[in-house]
Design an enzyme around this catalytic site. Sequence first.
Site, PDB file in Angstrom:
ATOM      1  N   CYS A 118       4.249  -5.448  15.661  1.00  0.00           N
ATOM      2  CA  CYS A 118       4.045  -5.178  16.820  1.00  0.00           C
ATOM      3  C   CYS A 118       2.444  -5.120  16.837  1.00  0.00           C
ATOM      4  O   CYS A 118       1.772  -4.787  15.815  1.00  0.00           O
ATOM      5  CB  CYS A 118       4.580  -3.076  16.316  1.00  0.00           C
ATOM      6  SG  CYS A 118       6.341  -3.161  16.038  1.00  0.00           S
ATOM      7  N   GLU A 141       1.068  -1.116   0.141  1.00  0.00           N
ATOM      8  CA  GLU A 141       0.075  -0.158   0.073  1.00  0.00           C
ATOM      9  C   GLU A 141       0.837   1.662   0.005  1.00  0.00           C
ATOM     10  O   GLU A 141       1.788   1.368   0.467  1.00  0.00           O
ATOM     11  CB  GLU A 141      -0.591  -0.230   1.285  1.00  0.00           C
ATOM     12  CG  GLU A 141      -1.968  -0.725   1.288  1.00  0.00           C
ATOM     13  CD  GLU A 141      -2.224  -1.579   2.680  1.00  0.00           C
ATOM     14  OE1 GLU A 141      -2.330  -0.301   2.934  1.00  0.00           O
ATOM     15  OE2 GLU A 141      -2.833  -2.105   3.699  1.00  0.00           O
ATOM     16  N   CYS A 161      -0.633  -3.133  15.354  1.00  0.00           N
ATOM     17  CA  CYS A 161      -0.450  -2.938  13.696  1.00  0.00           C
ATOM     18  C   CYS A 161      -0.651  -3.397  12.837  1.00  0.00           C
ATOM     19  O   CYS A 161      -0.492  -5.050  13.418  1.00  0.00           O
ATOM     20  CB  CYS A 161       1.345  -2.099  13.400  1.00  0.00           C
ATOM     21  SG  CYS A 161       1.672  -2.416  11.926  1.00  0.00           S
ATOM     22  N   CYS A 182       5.244  -6.728   7.414  1.00  0.00           N
ATOM     23  CA  CYS A 182       6.439  -6.685   8.371  1.00  0.00           C
ATOM     24  C   CYS A 182       6.811  -8.105   9.459  1.00  0.00           C
ATOM     25  O   CYS A 182       5.996  -8.383   9.240  1.00  0.00           O
ATOM     26  CB  CYS A 182       6.269  -5.361   8.989  1.00  0.00           C
ATOM     27  SG  CYS A 182       7.028  -4.470  10.244  1.00  0.00           S
ATOM     28  N   CYS A 216      -1.738   1.032   7.526  1.00  0.00           N
ATOM     29  CA  CYS A 216      -0.916   0.450   6.915  1.00  0.00           C
ATOM     30  C   CYS A 216      -1.395  -1.092   6.949  1.00  0.00           C
ATOM     31  O   CYS A 216      -1.202  -1.305   8.650  1.00  0.00           O
ATOM     32  CB  CYS A 216       0.851   0.550   6.319  1.00  0.00           C
ATOM     33  SG  CYS A 216       0.777   2.176   6.193  1.00  0.00           S
ATOM     34  N   CYS A 245       2.681   8.535   0.605  1.00  0.00           N
ATOM     35  CA  CYS A 245       3.690   7.196   2.328  1.00  0.00           C
ATOM     36  C   CYS A 245       4.087   6.013   1.573  1.00  0.00           C
ATOM     37  O   CYS A 245       2.801   5.514   1.317  1.00  0.00           O
ATOM     38  CB  CYS A 245       2.513   7.506   3.769  1.00  0.00           C
ATOM     39  SG  CYS A 245       2.951   6.291   4.878  1.00  0.00           S
TER      40      CYS A 245
END
Length: 426
Positions: free
Chosen positions: A179, A155, A182, A175, A409, A168
Amino acid sequence: MSTPNDRTRRAPRRPEPVAVRRGPAGPVPGEVQVLPTDQPPEGATSPDARPRLSFAVPPARGKAPKHLADYDLAGRKKALKDAGLQPFRADQLSRHYFTRFTRDAEDMTDLPAGQRDQLAGELLPELIHEVRALRADGGRTIKHLWELHDGVRVESVLMRYKDRTTLCVSSQAGCGMACPFCATGQMGLTRNLSTAEIVEQVRYAAQASERGDLTGGPARLSNVVFMGMGEPMINYKNVVGALHRMIDPAPEGFGLSARGITVSTVGLVPLIRKLAGEGLPVTLAVSLHAPDDELRDELIPINSKWKVGELLDAAHDYYETTGRRVSIEYALIKDMNDHAWRAQRLADELNARGHGWAHVNPIPLNPTPGSIWTCSTQETQDEFVETLRRAGITTTVRDTRGSDIDGACGQLATEVLNQERGRAKA
């Protein structure tokens, strides 16, 4: 890595941050303390899900096609020569790509008609294509979901403000930093993006801005922030290559100002220090979100390897080396990290390393009804901000965008994937 300048080498050793120990004792009796472990991570599919930190990059399922943006100008000339084409055409191709924002051979009228398709095909293959675009904020925000050559999706978000137009970008598909608040962190890491796959997000945004796709008419893309999907430092080599393509003047790159580019990290200390020596004075943004190791260990899993003190030392050294003030990103999460004593502790930590070197950005979390991952009250946010400002810390509340289109995101990619799975079952 280049050697730090003389000013950095002669800088006196900073005192130990004793101010932290002299500050507030910590939690106020009776206050509410929500912990990251009180609920499964955001987007988790099972109640026993736990964050799993990973530095490993899965092997790619085939390399992305070679692209002009993967090389410097000398590399582009060599690639054309190796393909039996005239090397000097690399300069022309580069100018079309970086100044006219096109990869369409038909637009390249200064190239021989019989060679246009071959030249563009050699160095300007399609790397990303649009899956979905969502508009928000009265047309001042556009969020794109892109599909790459191997079917993975990332994205990017293009945002128009009064004084700038900001993109962005994503640097990874998924990822591995895990976290728990997220959505991307719960996907796990699929792979790194190539330099050109990152740069293509920028080209599309520059083209859309110039075309007037955002409300307000044509604009110039001025800022790029690496705050999309992924941890940029894990994809260090390709991110640095992308930074060069953004900053270097045409025909090497887009010629953006380094001051308008921000690289965000959750805190890979050795790579922060490495980036400081690259000679690229971009802004460093540290996703801190808690000033105390007790909370940050669970909120940001990488803190188990590099603690708050080590991270802030590296961030301050980045400022000393580059002269660029560091942004401290702090997502305010209700009753978890938004206590006034934590604001004071953050101020003490920053001031113990000097004054004026950091700028704190409190970020209001998009409200999630029924979840622990929700926004602070306005009163609590105001107190947190005022505590920092009283301590002399420059503080600006982030202007959040795209809350009505799943702005965080990973949310759009997850939504589209779930929709496609639902159709497949139907």
